[in-house]
Design a protein around this motif. Structure first.
Motif, PDB file in Angstrom:
ATOM      1  N   GLY A  44       0.795  -1.227   0.000  1.00  0.00           N
ATOM      2  CA  GLY A  44       0.000   0.000   0.000  1.00  0.00           C
ATOM      3  C   GLY A  44       0.825   1.274   0.000  1.00  0.00           C
ATOM      4  O   GLY A  44       0.400   2.298   0.534  1.00  0.00           O
ATOM      5  N   ILE A  45       2.005   1.249  -0.607  1.00  0.00           N
ATOM      6  CA  ILE A  45       2.862   2.427  -0.711  1.00  0.00           C
ATOM      7  C   ILE A  45       2.666   3.052  -2.080  1.00  0.00           C
ATOM      8  O   ILE A  45       2.926   2.418  -3.110  1.00  0.00           O
ATOM      9  CB  ILE A  45       4.342   2.065  -0.501  1.00  0.00           C
ATOM     10  CG1 ILE A  45       4.544   1.451   0.887  1.00  0.00           C
ATOM     11  CG2 ILE A  45       5.235   3.301  -0.674  1.00  0.00           C
ATOM     12  CD1 ILE A  45       5.962   0.986   1.142  1.00  0.00           C
ATOM     13  N   GLY A  46       2.188   4.290  -2.106  1.00  0.00           N
ATOM     14  CA  GLY A  46       1.894   4.965  -3.364  1.00  0.00           C
ATOM     15  C   GLY A  46       3.124   5.604  -3.983  1.00  0.00           C
ATOM     16  O   GLY A  46       4.140   5.833  -3.327  1.00  0.00           O
ATOM     17  N   ILE A  47       3.021   5.877  -5.267  1.00  0.00           N
ATOM     18  CA  ILE A  47       4.084   6.543  -6.009  1.00  0.00           C
ATOM     19  C   ILE A  47       3.907   8.055  -5.892  1.00  0.00           C
ATOM     20  O   ILE A  47       2.797   8.571  -6.040  1.00  0.00           O
ATOM     21  CB  ILE A  47       4.079   6.112  -7.485  1.00  0.00           C
ATOM     22  CG1 ILE A  47       4.366   4.610  -7.597  1.00  0.00           C
ATOM     23  CG2 ILE A  47       5.096   6.896  -8.295  1.00  0.00           C
ATOM     24  CD1 ILE A  47       4.287   4.077  -9.022  1.00  0.00           C
ATOM     25  N   THR A  48       4.992   8.758  -5.607  1.00  0.00           N
ATOM     26  CA  THR A  48       4.949  10.210  -5.450  1.00  0.00           C
ATOM     27  C   THR A  48       5.732  10.893  -6.574  1.00  0.00           C
ATOM     28  O   THR A  48       6.371  10.238  -7.401  1.00  0.00           O
ATOM     29  CB  THR A  48       5.536  10.634  -4.086  1.00  0.00           C
ATOM     30  OG1 THR A  48       6.945  10.350  -4.081  1.00  0.00           O
ATOM     31  CG2 THR A  48       4.878   9.856  -2.942  1.00  0.00           C
ATOM     32  N   MET A  82      14.388   9.714  -9.642  1.00  0.00           N
ATOM     33  CA  MET A  82      15.042   8.410  -9.692  1.00  0.00           C
ATOM     34  C   MET A  82      16.091   8.305 -10.804  1.00  0.00           C
ATOM     35  O   MET A  82      17.197   7.795 -10.562  1.00  0.00           O
ATOM     36  CB  MET A  82      14.015   7.293  -9.858  1.00  0.00           C
ATOM     37  CG  MET A  82      14.629   5.894  -9.784  1.00  0.00           C
ATOM     38  SD  MET A  82      13.475   4.568 -10.228  1.00  0.00           S
ATOM     39  CE  MET A  82      13.353   4.820 -12.003  1.00  0.00           C
ATOM     40  N   PRO A  83      15.824   8.788 -12.039  1.00  0.00           N
ATOM     41  CA  PRO A  83      16.861   8.696 -13.072  1.00  0.00           C
ATOM     42  C   PRO A  83      18.157   9.409 -12.689  1.00  0.00           C
ATOM     43  O   PRO A  83      19.242   8.969 -13.081  1.00  0.00           O
ATOM     44  CB  PRO A  83      16.198   9.356 -14.293  1.00  0.00           C
ATOM     45  CG  PRO A  83      14.728   9.176 -14.070  1.00  0.00           C
ATOM     46  CD  PRO A  83      14.549   9.302 -12.589  1.00  0.00           C
ATOM     47  N   ALA A  84      18.053  10.504 -11.913  1.00  0.00           N
ATOM     48  CA  ALA A  84      19.259  11.230 -11.507  1.00  0.00           C
ATOM     49  C   ALA A  84      20.120  10.372 -10.587  1.00  0.00           C
ATOM     50  O   ALA A  84      21.359  10.331 -10.730  1.00  0.00           O
ATOM     51  CB  ALA A  84      18.875  12.536 -10.814  1.00  0.00           C
ATOM     52  N   TRP A 130      14.502   7.520  -1.236  1.00  0.00           N
ATOM     53  CA  TRP A 130      13.617   8.680  -1.127  1.00  0.00           C
ATOM     54  C   TRP A 130      12.823   8.892  -2.415  1.00  0.00           C
ATOM     55  O   TRP A 130      11.618   9.175  -2.379  1.00  0.00           O
ATOM     56  CB  TRP A 130      14.444   9.924  -0.812  1.00  0.00           C
ATOM     57  CG  TRP A 130      13.685  11.203  -0.955  1.00  0.00           C
ATOM     58  CD1 TRP A 130      12.761  11.721  -0.091  1.00  0.00           C
ATOM     59  CD2 TRP A 130      13.772  12.124  -2.051  1.00  0.00           C
ATOM     60  NE1 TRP A 130      12.273  12.904  -0.574  1.00  0.00           N
ATOM     61  CE2 TRP A 130      12.881  13.180  -1.780  1.00  0.00           C
ATOM     62  CE3 TRP A 130      14.527  12.164  -3.217  1.00  0.00           C
ATOM     63  CZ2 TRP A 130      12.718  14.265  -2.642  1.00  0.00           C
ATOM     64  CZ3 TRP A 130      14.365  13.238  -4.079  1.00  0.00           C
ATOM     65  CH2 TRP A 130      13.480  14.269  -3.796  1.00  0.00           C
ATOM     66  N   ALA A 131      13.461   8.730  -3.572  1.00  0.00           N
ATOM     67  CA  ALA A 131      12.789   8.957  -4.845  1.00  0.00           C
ATOM     68  C   ALA A 131      11.696   7.925  -5.105  1.00  0.00           C
ATOM     69  O   ALA A 131      10.603   8.263  -5.580  1.00  0.00           O
ATOM     70  CB  ALA A 131      13.811   8.934  -5.986  1.00  0.00           C
TER      71      ALA A 131
END
Length: 300
Positions: free
Chosen positions: A174-178, A184-186, A258-259
Motif C-alpha cells: 500500500g505504498i503509493g508513487i509520489t 530516480m533517473p538522476a 527517497w525517490a
C-alpha cells in the motif's frame, strides 16, 4: 569469431582526422592520422561519437550473451535481488531487529538492493572489459574508452526488470508513487557514473595486474556492508557520519529510497559529499585510464 569480424566492419570507416587518398583507377582509401592528446582530460568525444555504432554493437552483444541459452532468462535478473532481500529480511529484521525508518523491511531492503545490484554488476563487467575485448584492442584502432563505457550499460536491463518487482511490492504494502519518482533517473545516473569511475581504475589496472580479477569480488562484498542497504544512515553515529559519506553509494542509495518510496528525505550534506566523491572517482578514473591506455596492446 563473427563478433570480432562485425566489430572490424564497424571500425572500417574513416577515423577522426583522416583524409581520403585517391588511387589510380578511381579507388579511394582512408589515410589514418592518430594525433597525441593535448591534455590528460582530452576525452576525444568527437571520436567516441563517430564510433557510436561500435558502442551500440558492444552493448547489444553483451545483452544477447547474458540471456542466450538460459532456462530462466530474465528471471535471473529478478531472482538475485529478490532472494537477497528475503535473506536480509529474515536475518536483519526478524533476528537482529534493525529498524527501517517506518518502512516495511522487505521494501526497505529491496529498494536499496536495486541500485546496489546494478552497481555491483557494472563494476564486475567493467573491471574485466578491456581484457575481455583484447582481440579488438590488439587488431584495430578505436577510442578505448568505448569498452568500459559499453560494459556499464547492459546491467540497466536487469535493473528495469527488477524495478517491476519493486512496483508490485509497493502495491502489496500500500505504498503509493509520489512526484519524487522523477528524481530516480538522476540517482541511477549517479550509480552509473560511480560504477564507471571505479571500473575505469580497475579495468586499467587489470590489464597490467591480473590479481585485480580476484580482488574485485572481495571489494564488492565489503563495500556492500559499508553502504546503507540493510540499515539506515541514522544508525551511523553522528561523529562518523561525515567519514561515512565519503562512500559515494551512500548518497545514491539514500536518494534512490527517497525517490522511489517518497519517505525519509536524504541528508543534503551526505548527498552532497557522496556526489562530490562520484565526481572525484570519475575524473580520476578518466585521467588514469587515458594515461594507461597507450600500453594496453603491449600488456595484453
Amino acid at each position: 569469431m563473427n563478433e570480432t569480424k562485425d566489430a572490424q566492419m564497424i571500425l572500417s570507416g574513416t577515423l577522426p582526422g583522416s583524409e581520403r587518398t585517391t588511387l589510380s583507377g578511381g579507388r579511394t582509401t582512408p589515410t589514418v592520422v592518430i594525433e597525441p592528446r593535448r591534455s590528460p582530460l582530452d576525452l576525444d568525444l568527437r571520436a567516441i561519437w563517430q564510433f557510436r555504432e561500435l558502442l551500440y554493437f558492444l552493448v547489444w552483444r553483451d545483452i544477447k550473451v547474458r540471456y542466450k541459452q538460459t532456462v530462466l532468462g530474465v528471471g535471473w535478473a529478478i531472482l538475485q535481488p529478490l532472494l537477497t532481500m528475503m535473506i536480509f529480511t529474515i536475518v536483519f529484521s526478524y533476528f537482529a531487529k534493525i529498524p527501517s525508518e517506518g518502512i516495511p523491511y522487505p521494501i526497505f531492503a529491496y529498494s536499496a538492493l536495486l541500485p546496489w545490484t546494478y552497481f555491483a554488476q557494472a563494476i564486475g563487467r567493467c573491471s574485466s572489459s578491456v581484457i575481455g575485448d583484447a582481440s579488438l584492442i590488439t587488431k584495430v584502432y578505436f577510442p578505448r574508452l568505448i569498452i568500459p563505457l559499453a560494459s556499464v550499460i547492459p546491467p540497466l536491463v536487469d535493473f528495469c526488470w527488477s524495478l517491476l518487482i519493486l512496483v508490485g511490492m509497493m502495491a502489496w504494502y500500500g505504498i503509493g508513487i509520489t512526484w519524487n519518482l522523477l528524481a530516480m533517473p538522476a540517482f541511477l545516473l549517479l550509480a552509473l557514473l560511480t560504477a564507471l569511475g571505479v571500473g575505469l581504475w580497475l579495468s586499467a589496472l587489470n590489464v597490467r595486474y591480473r590479481d585485480v580479477t580476484h580482488v574485485v569480488p572481495f571489494i564488492i562484498q565489503i563495500w556492500m556492508f559499508v553502504s546503507p542497504i540493510v540499515y539506515p544512515v541514522s544508525l551511523v553515529p553522528e561523529k562518523w557520519r561525515l567519514l561515512y559519506s565519503l562512500n559515494p553509494m551512500v548518497g545514491v542509495i539514500e536518494g534512490f529510497r527517497w525517490a522511489v518510496l517518497g519517505k525519509g528525505a536524504p541528508d543534503l550534506l551526505v548527498l552532497g559529499i557522496s556526489s562530490f566523491m562520484v565526481l572525484v572517482l570519475l575524473v580520476g578514473g578518466l585521467v588514469f585510464f587515458k594515461r594507461m591506455e597507450k600500453t594496453f596492446a603491449d600488456d595484453i
